[in-house]
Design a protein around this motif. Sequence first.
Motif, PDB file in Angstrom:
ATOM      1  N   UNK A   1       3.664   0.808  20.403  1.00 54.62           N
ATOM      2  CA  UNK A   1       4.753   0.559  20.881  1.00 54.62           C
ATOM      3  C   UNK A   1       5.548   0.815  22.213  1.00 54.62           C
ATOM      4  N   UNK A   2       5.295   1.786  21.994  1.00 54.21           N
ATOM      5  CA  UNK A   2       5.607   2.876  23.414  1.00 54.21           C
ATOM      6  C   UNK A   2       4.872   2.077  24.265  1.00 54.21           C
ATOM      7  N   UNK A   3       4.014   1.348  24.286  1.00 55.55           N
ATOM      8  CA  UNK A   3       3.052   0.567  25.685  1.00 55.55           C
ATOM      9  C   UNK A   3       4.175  -0.409  26.247  1.00 55.55           C
ATOM     10  N   UNK A   4       4.745  -1.922  25.088  1.00 52.81           N
ATOM     11  CA  UNK A   4       5.984  -2.275  25.106  1.00 52.81           C
ATOM     12  C   UNK A   4       7.076  -2.213  25.615  1.00 52.81           C
ATOM     13  N   UNK A   5       7.841  -0.925  25.624  1.00 59.23           N
ATOM     14  CA  UNK A   5       8.637  -0.780  26.074  1.00 59.23           C
ATOM     15  C   UNK A   5       8.536  -0.117  27.447  1.00 59.23           C
ATOM     16  N   UNK A   6       6.973   0.414  27.548  1.00 58.95           N
ATOM     17  CA  UNK A   6       6.835   0.866  29.398  1.00 58.95           C
ATOM     18  C   UNK A   6       7.133  -0.481  30.292  1.00 58.95           C
ATOM     19  N   UNK A   7       6.416  -1.458  29.340  1.00 50.07           N
ATOM     20  CA  UNK A   7       5.967  -2.974  30.444  1.00 50.07           C
ATOM     21  C   UNK A   7       7.343  -3.353  30.891  1.00 50.07           C
ATOM     22  N   UNK A   8       8.035  -3.372  28.872  1.00 48.42           N
ATOM     23  CA  UNK A   8       9.680  -3.970  29.239  1.00 48.42           C
ATOM     24  C   UNK A   8      10.242  -3.145  30.249  1.00 48.42           C
ATOM     25  N   UNK A   9      11.019  -2.549  30.354  1.00 49.48           N
ATOM     26  CA  UNK A   9      11.511  -1.384  31.502  1.00 49.48           C
ATOM     27  C   UNK A   9      10.718  -1.269  32.962  1.00 49.48           C
ATOM     28  N   UNK A  10       9.652  -1.441  32.490  1.00 49.40           N
ATOM     29  CA  UNK A  10       8.782  -0.997  33.734  1.00 49.40           C
ATOM     30  C   UNK A  10       8.700  -2.531  34.623  1.00 49.40           C
TER      31      UNK A  10
END
Length: 217
Positions: free
Chosen positions: A200-209
């Motif tokens: 979940x944290x990785x998905x958030x970082x990918x989307x915001x990154x």
Amino acid sequence: MKKLWSYVAVPATALAVFTGSIAWVLLVRAFYYVQIGPLGVCAASGLTAEQVRAAYGDVMDYCLGLRPDFAAGVLPFSAEGASHFADVRMLFLLNLAVLAGTLLLLLGLKLACRRRHTALPRLNGRTPGFWAACVLGGLSLTVGALAATDFDRAFTMFHRIFFPGKENWLFDPATDPVIVLLPEAFFRNCAIAIGVTLLGLCLWLVLTGRKQKKKAL
């Protein structure tokens, strides 16, 4: 030089996400308490729910460095069993130390960027967090897929990797009944909770990154 800090931020972010995903499972004891009934811990151990919680609390207090000596509530334990939890204690404290260190580093980078009204340089148009998430998420999906096919083998491999040359993790319920409070299903649920949090944290970082934000790390 500024780009160097972007490269430093990649492993720091990956380690923060990894250790943070583990840390909440270690620190939030309600995660275990809500499983006492569904896992049949009281019936298997012959203890009341209150005694189970007390025993788990003693074990975690020791493993998290909150008490100097090992204890497991009303349950007896062997020297070998206590020795294994001493090894676990080192891993838990290492995890929390890495989490604290990486968070402090990332916070320092964030404050430095804010003071200069700038941001860490992007790497190929993406934030360091994006690349950290891609690497960590990819590795986690691979390991998770392998573990899902044979959790028993994955569980054994985990112990052989992190407790090399030792067999004190192979508990005998007759001498170390604390193991009855920690059935394999509980460890499986821990792995699932850690994996879901991490992804979940990785998905958030990918989307915001992917977004062009001036102050993104």
